[in-house]
Design a protein around this motif. Sequence first.
Motif, PDB file in Angstrom:
ATOM      1  N   LEU A   1      44.836  40.424  36.164  1.00 27.37           N
ATOM      2  CA  LEU A   1      44.545  39.148  35.279  1.00 27.37           C
ATOM      3  C   LEU A   1      45.141  39.391  33.891  1.00 27.37           C
ATOM      4  O   LEU A   1      45.218  40.335  33.327  1.00 27.37           O
ATOM      5  CB  LEU A   1      42.771  39.306  35.154  1.00 27.37           C
ATOM      6  CG  LEU A   1      42.425  38.224  34.088  1.00 27.37           C
ATOM      7  CD1 LEU A   1      42.431  36.636  34.743  1.00 27.37           C
ATOM      8  CD2 LEU A   1      41.044  38.469  33.657  1.00 27.37           C
TER       9      LEU A   1
ATOM     10  N   ILE B   1      43.876  44.301  34.368  1.00 28.53           N
ATOM     11  CA  ILE B   1      43.654  43.375  33.322  1.00 28.53           C
ATOM     12  C   ILE B   1      44.611  43.703  32.285  1.00 28.53           C
ATOM     13  O   ILE B   1      44.954  44.661  31.690  1.00 28.53           O
ATOM     14  CB  ILE B   1      42.472  43.523  32.651  1.00 28.53           C
ATOM     15  CG1 ILE B   1      41.156  43.109  33.669  1.00 28.53           C
ATOM     16  CG2 ILE B   1      42.125  42.534  31.603  1.00 28.53           C
ATOM     17  CD1 ILE B   1      40.514  44.686  34.276  1.00 28.53           C
TER      18      ILE B   1
ATOM     19  N   GLN C   1      39.190  49.962  38.015  1.00 28.51           N
ATOM     20  CA  GLN C   1      39.725  48.897  37.349  1.00 28.51           C
ATOM     21  C   GLN C   1      40.666  49.546  36.237  1.00 28.51           C
ATOM     22  O   GLN C   1      39.923  50.458  35.589  1.00 28.51           O
ATOM     23  CB  GLN C   1      38.905  47.809  36.723  1.00 28.51           C
ATOM     24  CG  GLN C   1      38.418  46.877  38.018  1.00 28.51           C
ATOM     25  CD  GLN C   1      37.522  46.075  37.587  1.00 28.51           C
ATOM     26  OE1 GLN C   1      36.388  46.329  36.733  1.00 28.51           O
ATOM     27  NE2 GLN C   1      37.441  44.610  37.937  1.00 28.51           N
TER      28      GLN C   1
ATOM     29  N   VAL D   1      42.632  48.575  32.344  1.00 33.82           N
ATOM     30  CA  VAL D   1      43.180  47.797  31.398  1.00 33.82           C
ATOM     31  C   VAL D   1      44.536  48.029  30.983  1.00 33.82           C
ATOM     32  O   VAL D   1      44.700  49.439  30.467  1.00 33.82           O
ATOM     33  CB  VAL D   1      42.047  47.701  30.266  1.00 33.82           C
ATOM     34  CG1 VAL D   1      42.449  46.842  29.092  1.00 33.82           C
ATOM     35  CG2 VAL D   1      40.688  47.093  30.843  1.00 33.82           C
TER      36      VAL D   1
ATOM     37  N   ILE E   1      36.401  38.393  34.938  1.00 32.50           N
ATOM     38  CA  ILE E   1      36.532  39.563  35.703  1.00 32.50           C
ATOM     39  C   ILE E   1      35.399  39.956  36.970  1.00 32.50           C
ATOM     40  O   ILE E   1      35.789  40.335  37.953  1.00 32.50           O
ATOM     41  CB  ILE E   1      36.683  40.844  34.880  1.00 32.50           C
ATOM     42  CG1 ILE E   1      37.767  40.547  33.880  1.00 32.50           C
ATOM     43  CG2 ILE E   1      36.822  42.225  35.454  1.00 32.50           C
ATOM     44  CD1 ILE E   1      37.837  41.642  32.911  1.00 32.50           C
TER      45      ILE E   1
END
Lengths: 305, 245
Positions: free
Chosen positions: A4, A82, A136, A138, A74
């Motif tokens: 994303l 991300i 996940q 970032v 998300i």
Amino acid sequence: MKTLLVAEYREGALLNATYELVAFAEKLGAESAMFLVGSDTALPKYDGTLYLADVAQAGEFNPAVHKQLLLDVIAKEQPELIVFSHSSYGWDLAPRVALALNAAQISEVVDVAGNTFVVPACNAKLRRDLQSKTAQTVVTLQGGAFGLSAEPSGTPKVEKIETATASPLEFGGYEAVEKGGVDLTKAEIIVSAGRGIGKAENLEMISQLAEALGGEYGASRPVVDAEWAEHNRQIGTTGQTVSPKLYVACGISGAIQHLAGMKKSEFIIAINTDKDAPIGEVADVLAVADLKELVPALTERIQKL
Amino acid sequence: MESKFKVNTEGKWYDNVDLAWRMNEYDEFAVEQAVQVKDQVGEADVTVLSIGIDKVKETMKKALAMGCDRGVHVNDDASYAKDPFEIASIIAAFARDKGFDLIFTGMQSQDRGSAQVGVLVAEMLGLPSVSTIVDFAFDNGQITAKRELEGGLRAIIKTQAPALLTCQLGLNTPRYPTLPNIMKAKKKELLTLEVATLLQDGARQETVKMYVPEKKGGGLVLEGDVGAIADQLVQILKEKTGVLA
Ligand SMILES: Cc1cc2nc3c(=O)[nH]c(=O)nc-3n(C[C@H](O)[C@H](O)[C@H](O)COP(=O)(O)OP(=O)(O)OC[C@H]3O[C@@H](n4cnc5c(N)ncnc54)[C@H](O)[C@@H]3O)c2cc1C
Ligand SMILES: Nc1ncnc2c1ncn2[C@@H]1O[C@H](COP(=O)(O)O)[C@@H](O)[C@H]1O
């Protein structure tokens, strides 16, 4: 792999750094969707789903609201990565999102290979290879580290999003640091002073070299923060971006935020006592010398020509 | 930050043996801002905290000499191997029940440079936070801060204490400790806590390796006699640039 990309928008315009996020996903060969708090009058050129929140409602700076909007997207998209820019917007919002997701955040990524991210350390003197331990992750990308191979193109498939989150911060508008005085963006020759000049009085020898060469003097941030030079002389991400024919960096280490403002100069000469200073990465010529000796010696020779 | 860094034998962090030790540049602005608020409101109590090896106490002594009231050293020989999440967890665990009205951190550390710890601490504590501030005003719990954006733009942000602020270069002019204040600082409380008492959670990321980046510069390096370098530079300016024409 699914990513994303968190696009950026300021004062009515989409920021170009958004395309560096696209380039990053491309480099990874990853699928992507994009998130933007912006307006449908300034859409990114992008082929993919764009989750768009209206800036008129969500505000340009409103981390609590932007965080909630992102978390909703998300939850729906379930991206593994991300991706933010390592910018004032990104480094502010990314940790908020990472903590809410219980995810690792890897900051200022300059390169990537598989699941290994490369980041600078120790004022860019060293590098680290990092890996995430969470499902996940970032990441924030260093400005300029990833570039698109072609002009951006495409039309996004827009999905409107909104939230009713309250914010503990009140945005009171923007303020521009006063401009005026010298316009370095028009100068063809710039001689810049860094912290290596040691004291305010030594700025004189920098401006004399600039004058001898028929140019202007500039400065790195610490020199401006110490009020040895005016803000309109500052070169870098939070100052001016310049691309003169000749840039002479005196006593400047070459931090990424400084390089961002001058690396497009046609010819770069660096004067530094440290042979390993990162400025050497962009310099055409690195003179390893004490500027307090070399700068006056050079000025004298040029004046005699 | 010293200019000479060597990677340690483990290959995951730098060797700190030969390095001079000093306060993270961004944190000097944080300390100064806290002391300025104390000067402004009078009745205030400032704690400075640092996580790391015994040597960090030297840095904290500077903060005490600048005007902080007490130091808290979180003793951790392996702090270098901790990730931003762990460092923030330790700080949040310490701060949780202390009722601080204001927490100042640097916007980034110079070695790890993640620019995460401050905002993470605030999120962990449920406090509002403003990052990258270059201006700060405090009036009866009302905070007006200016955030620095790219290209010489600032955003004006208002919020209410308790809050956390991350400090950017140029926020203020950090004071030099005076000799009497250095003497006074020696008598101030310097508490040591063991990291295990504050940290429960594990790291979210790991360092695979640390290394010196490959030189891709390829530029010409001039060394030696200053006069000779100056002559060479004049020659280069003539040949490679149009500026001496
Ligand atoms: C969000 C953000 C935005 C920023 N924006 C900017 C910006 O717009 N512009 C900017 O410049 N910085 C900016 N910075 C700061 C940047 O990260 C660096 O801290 C800064 O550029 C360092 O300035 P410097 O090279 O002059 O000083 P230093 O890094 O301290 O380097 C001094 C250099 O001088 C050399 N030296 C010392 N003595 C001598 C001598 N006698 N002769 C020759 N060489 C000598 C040293 O070897 C060293 O390389 C920003 C930082 C952040 C976090
Ligand atoms: N070991 C530490 N001890 C105390 N504070 C720290 C430590 N590491 C980071 N911080 C704080 O967190 C800020 C941001 O650090 P970072 O996220 O590592 O860039 C620093 O400027 C410090 O204020």
